[in-house]
Design a protein around this motif. Structure first.
Motif, PDB file in Angstrom:
ATOM      1  N   VAL A  29       0.829  -1.206   0.000  1.00  0.00           N
ATOM      2  CA  VAL A  29       0.000   0.000   0.000  1.00  0.00           C
ATOM      3  C   VAL A  29       0.865   1.258   0.000  1.00  0.00           C
ATOM      4  N   VAL A  30       1.849   1.341   0.889  1.00  0.00           N
ATOM      5  CA  VAL A  30       2.642   2.575   0.959  1.00  0.00           C
ATOM      6  C   VAL A  30       3.528   2.752  -0.276  1.00  0.00           C
ATOM      7  N   GLU A  31       4.061   1.672  -0.809  1.00  0.00           N
ATOM      8  CA  GLU A  31       4.884   1.793  -2.012  1.00  0.00           C
ATOM      9  C   GLU A  31       4.038   2.172  -3.227  1.00  0.00           C
ATOM     10  N   THR A  32       2.806   1.680  -3.290  1.00  0.00           N
ATOM     11  CA  THR A  32       1.911   2.045  -4.389  1.00  0.00           C
ATOM     12  C   THR A  32       1.570   3.533  -4.322  1.00  0.00           C
ATOM     13  N   ILE A  33       1.304   4.029  -3.132  1.00  0.00           N
ATOM     14  CA  ILE A  33       1.024   5.459  -2.967  1.00  0.00           C
ATOM     15  C   ILE A  33       2.256   6.290  -3.344  1.00  0.00           C
ATOM     16  N   MET A  34       3.427   5.874  -2.888  1.00  0.00           N
ATOM     17  CA  MET A  34       4.654   6.629  -3.174  1.00  0.00           C
ATOM     18  C   MET A  34       4.982   6.662  -4.664  1.00  0.00           C
ATOM     19  N   ALA A  35       4.582   5.634  -5.426  1.00  0.00           N
ATOM     20  CA  ALA A  35       4.879   5.575  -6.856  1.00  0.00           C
ATOM     21  C   ALA A  35       3.884   6.363  -7.700  1.00  0.00           C
ATOM     22  N   ALA A  36       2.807   6.841  -7.097  1.00  0.00           N
ATOM     23  CA  ALA A  36       1.742   7.522  -7.842  1.00  0.00           C
ATOM     24  C   ALA A  36       2.113   8.952  -8.201  1.00  0.00           C
ATOM     25  N   ASP A  37       1.541   9.418  -9.302  1.00  0.00           N
ATOM     26  CA  ASP A  37       1.621  10.823  -9.685  1.00  0.00           C
ATOM     27  C   ASP A  37       0.428  11.581  -9.117  1.00  0.00           C
ATOM     28  N   ILE A  38      -0.700  10.877  -9.031  1.00  0.00           N
ATOM     29  CA  ILE A  38      -1.951  11.442  -8.535  1.00  0.00           C
ATOM     30  C   ILE A  38      -2.503  10.502  -7.469  1.00  0.00           C
ATOM     31  N   VAL A  39      -2.999  11.082  -6.374  1.00  0.00           N
ATOM     32  CA  VAL A  39      -3.652  10.295  -5.327  1.00  0.00           C
ATOM     33  C   VAL A  39      -5.022  10.923  -5.067  1.00  0.00           C
ATOM     34  N   ILE A  40      -6.037  10.094  -5.131  1.00  0.00           N
ATOM     35  CA  ILE A  40      -7.387  10.537  -4.794  1.00  0.00           C
ATOM     36  C   ILE A  40      -7.754   9.839  -3.497  1.00  0.00           C
ATOM     37  N   ILE A  41      -7.965  10.622  -2.462  1.00  0.00           N
ATOM     38  CA  ILE A  41      -8.244  10.062  -1.143  1.00  0.00           C
ATOM     39  C   ILE A  41      -9.730  10.177  -0.858  1.00  0.00           C
ATOM     40  N   GLY A  42     -10.337   9.050  -0.562  1.00  0.00           N
ATOM     41  CA  GLY A  42     -11.724   9.022  -0.141  1.00  0.00           C
ATOM     42  C   GLY A  42     -11.770   8.730   1.345  1.00  0.00           C
ATOM     43  N   THR A  43     -12.517   9.528   2.078  1.00  0.00           N
ATOM     44  CA  THR A  43     -12.594   9.313   3.520  1.00  0.00           C
ATOM     45  C   THR A  43     -13.989   9.611   4.045  1.00  0.00           C
TER      46      THR A  43
END
Length: 188
Positions: A63-77
């Motif tokens: 999970v953390v490596e996938t987030i770190m490799a992203a150019d865009i992050v869409i956070i749903g909360t």
């Protein structure tokens, strides 16, 4: 372009419903993008203990490596008790201080009532700013009344999701162009 959607709760269905809708629209509008949806319900995430994010393995490492490799992050909360859920805060704690440097971050917020509208402004955006995110300023806030049988029924919400998807991509492309031009100035 690598896009990661993060559904930041391990309970409920509304945030996941909103994220599914958002990710579908992102894929439809950007067929060449590499899009991944991470739903924290699907992973066994360790509690942050201060280690470097690269030292985690298993689901946490993925999970953390996938987030770190992203150019865009869409956070749903979702908003619970006028705050973000602990699993999402744990993800922020697992990541390094500059985790969102040069990343575009958009927000989808679900809540039981309009009373929780400012939680994103007062809690989530300061965390993302601290972590160096380029935040799309307008986020999509979705109330309980906008859902029916695990579907978004409010057309205005769907239009705001479309606009968020568009704004995220436009901002990402603009920052990418600016960075390329700046790097070209160095001449090496």
């Amino acid at each position: 372009m690598k896009i990661v959607g993060l559904s930041g709760s391990i309970t409920g269905s509304k945030t996941r419903t909103a994220m599914d809708c958002t990710i579908k629209r992102m894929i439809d509008n950007n067929p060449n993008a590499e899009v991944t949806l991470l739903d924290l319900k699907d992973y066994d995430i360790q509690f942050s203990d201060g280690r470097n994010y690269l030292e985690y393995d298993g689901d946490t490492g993925y999970v953390v490596e996938t987030i770190m490799a992203a150019d865009i992050v869409i956070i749903g909360t979702p908003i619970f008790q006028a705050s973000i859920p602990a699993p999402l805060k744990n993800i922020f704690d697992l990541l390094p201080e500059n985790a969102f440097l040069n990343k575009i971050v958009g927000l989808i917020v679900t809540a039981g009532s309009a009373k929780h509208f400012l939680v994103a402004e007062q809690q989530i955006k300061p965390i993302l700013s601290y972590m160096k995110a380029h935040i799309v300023q307008t986020y999509v806030f979705i109330e309980e009344q906008d859902f029916y049988q695990k579907k978004i029924t409010n057309d205005d919400v769907l239009l705001r999701i479309d606009r968020l998807v568009e704004d995220i991509v436009v901002l990402a492309e603009a920052f990418h162009t600016i960075r390329e031009e700046k790097e070209a100035e160095y001449g090496f």
